[in-house]
Design an enzyme around this catalytic site. Structure first.
Site, short mmCIF file in Angstrom:
data_model
loop_
_atom_site.label_atom_id
_atom_site.label_comp_id
_atom_site.label_asym_id
_atom_site.label_seq_id
_atom_site.Cartn_x
_atom_site.Cartn_y
_atom_site.Cartn_z
CB SER A 70 -0.92 0.01 1.22
OG SER A 70 -0.15 -0.01 2.40
CB THR A 203 -1.26 5.99 4.74
OG1 THR A 203 -2.28 6.01 3.77
CG2 THR A 203 -0.36 7.21 4.59
CB THR A 221 -0.45 6.22 0.72
OG1 THR A 221 -1.35 5.12 0.56
CG2 THR A 221 -1.08 7.47 0.12
NE ARG A 231 -9.07 8.13 -2.40
CZ ARG A 231 -8.27 7.72 -1.42
NH1 ARG A 231 -7.00 7.46 -1.66
NH2 ARG A 231 -8.74 7.58 -0.20
CB VAL A 232 -6.07 13.26 -4.15
CG1 VAL A 232 -5.08 13.63 -3.05
CG2 VAL A 232 -5.41 13.32 -5.51
CB THR A 254 -2.97 5.07 8.91
OG1 THR A 254 -3.01 4.05 7.89
CG2 THR A 254 -3.29 4.44 10.26
N GLY A 255 -5.86 5.14 7.48
CA GLY A 255 -7.23 4.62 7.46
C GLY A 255 -7.99 5.12 6.25
#
Length: 366
Positions: A70, A203, A221, A231-232, A254-255
């Protein structure tokens, strides 16, 4: 004295139920069990590098290692099969930020983000233009696709493009691939993404606090797997992915980035710490705020203040840290003391202290 190098699980046993109070500086803390990244950042400090250097090298190590698939090249292909990268780095002394998003064909995203600080008056560069900038800065133009990412993409296509991030479109995005067109009648239900798991959002977020209390932070990431091209998420956004202020502390997240970026959790956590809030409580407050609006939210924030106290209210997210009472290149002792932890399902769904709500722990030594 040898440096203290353990997962937060060990800290819980030594200093009480939540985080650490006044750990000796310097401090390196990052999301997830990315041990080599933590070690690399620490070693950079020990060799005389700055806090910003440590963040760049630590996150860069994850890009090379393709941490959990990732971070870095060869992972999380978007729905056209391409891997793109997001990264940011922040100097807590000057409040300068360098960031890149939707970066293509360049592997060292955190390095390019650093160059945005050093060679431009901008903060964020995106897409093919960010790639052009990177090449001008001397970064090699490379293919980010690997056999692994092609395999992930192929399996997704064979599963009728499930899961995906579309809604309110025809054909039915829960049953088939596109191309999609908008539905005339729009539903405002958030919807769910099937087969979601926590390792689709791994991330690396890192906070480094130097011996004098100088703070730097950063993220890297390759974004959400099967994302819509362009997409960001939160990672390259200052205050969302991470935030650093040498007068208060640093935080990183993160998540679920699409949710987290709406709440600027890293910025909010640092502001709580500025007001004297304990780092663990600061983390808990920002996560709780998100969960009030998005009950099914999954994610975590790590927080550290300028005294070296740190916290993490994660439910399913391990954290790695290093701090030391005395400086010195003691890499052998550092590696001997490093542990990893695996936690099982939490006993309840409430947000607790770092790993504090888990039923069981498996601790293995490297």
């Amino acid at each position: 004295m040898a440096p203290v190098v353990r997962f937060l699980l060990i800290a819980l046993q030594l200093v009480g139920p939540c985080g650490a109070a006044g750990a000796a500086l310097p401090l390196v803390i990052n999301t997830w069990a990315f041990r080599k990244a933590t070690e690399t950042a620490w070693r950079t400090l020990q060799l005389g590098g700055s806090e910003l250097d440590a963040v760049e090298k630590g996150c860069g190590q994850c890009e090379v290692d393709q941490c959990d698939g990732s971070v870095g090249y060869g992972g999380s292909p978007d729905e056209s099969g391409e891997t793109t990268l997001d990264a940011m780095i922040m100097d807590g002394n000057t409040m300068e930020v360098g960031a890149v998003a939707d970066l293509r064909h360049v592997k060292n995203a955190i390095g390019v983000a650093r160059k945005v600080i050093e060679h431009t008056k901008h903060t964020l560069l995106v897409g093919e233009s960010a790639t052009l900038f990177a090449v001008r800065m001397g970064f090699p133009y490379e293919d980010l696709t690997t056999q692994r990412s092609l395999s992930i993409y192929s399996r997704w296509l064979n599963q009728s493009c499930q899961p995906n991030y579309w809604k309110n479109v025809v054909p039915d995005s829960s049953k088939s691939c596109g191309p999609y067109k908008r539905l005339e009648k729009v539903s405002f239900d958030e919807g769910t993404i099937s087969q979601r798991n926590i390792h689709s959002h791994d991330t690396i977020g890192m906070v480094v606090i130097g011996k004098s209390g100088t703070v730097a932070s950063g993220t890297s990431t390759n974004g959400g797997v099967h994302k819509i091209p362009g997409r960001v998420g939160d990672s390259p956004i200052a205050g969302a992915g991470s935030y650093a202020d040498s007068t208060a502390g640093g935080a990183a997240a993160t998540g679920d980035g699409d949710t987290m970026m709406r709440f600027l959790p890293s910025y909010q956590a640092v502001e709580y710490m500025r007001m004297g809030t304990d780092p663990t409580v600061a983390c808990q407050k920002v996560i709780s705020r998100i969960q009030k609006h998005v009950p099914e939210f999954f994610g975590a924030v790590i927080c550290a203040n300028t005294t070296g106290s740190y916290g993490d209210p994660a439910k399913l997210f391990p954290v790695t840290y290093i701090h030391s009472e005395t400086l010195g290149p003691q890499d052998a002792a550092m590696k001997a003391g490093l542990h990893s932890s695996v936690a099982v399902e939490p006993t309840d769904k409430t947000t607790g202290c770092a790993l504090g709500g888990f039923q069981d722990f498996v601790l293995t030594e490297i």
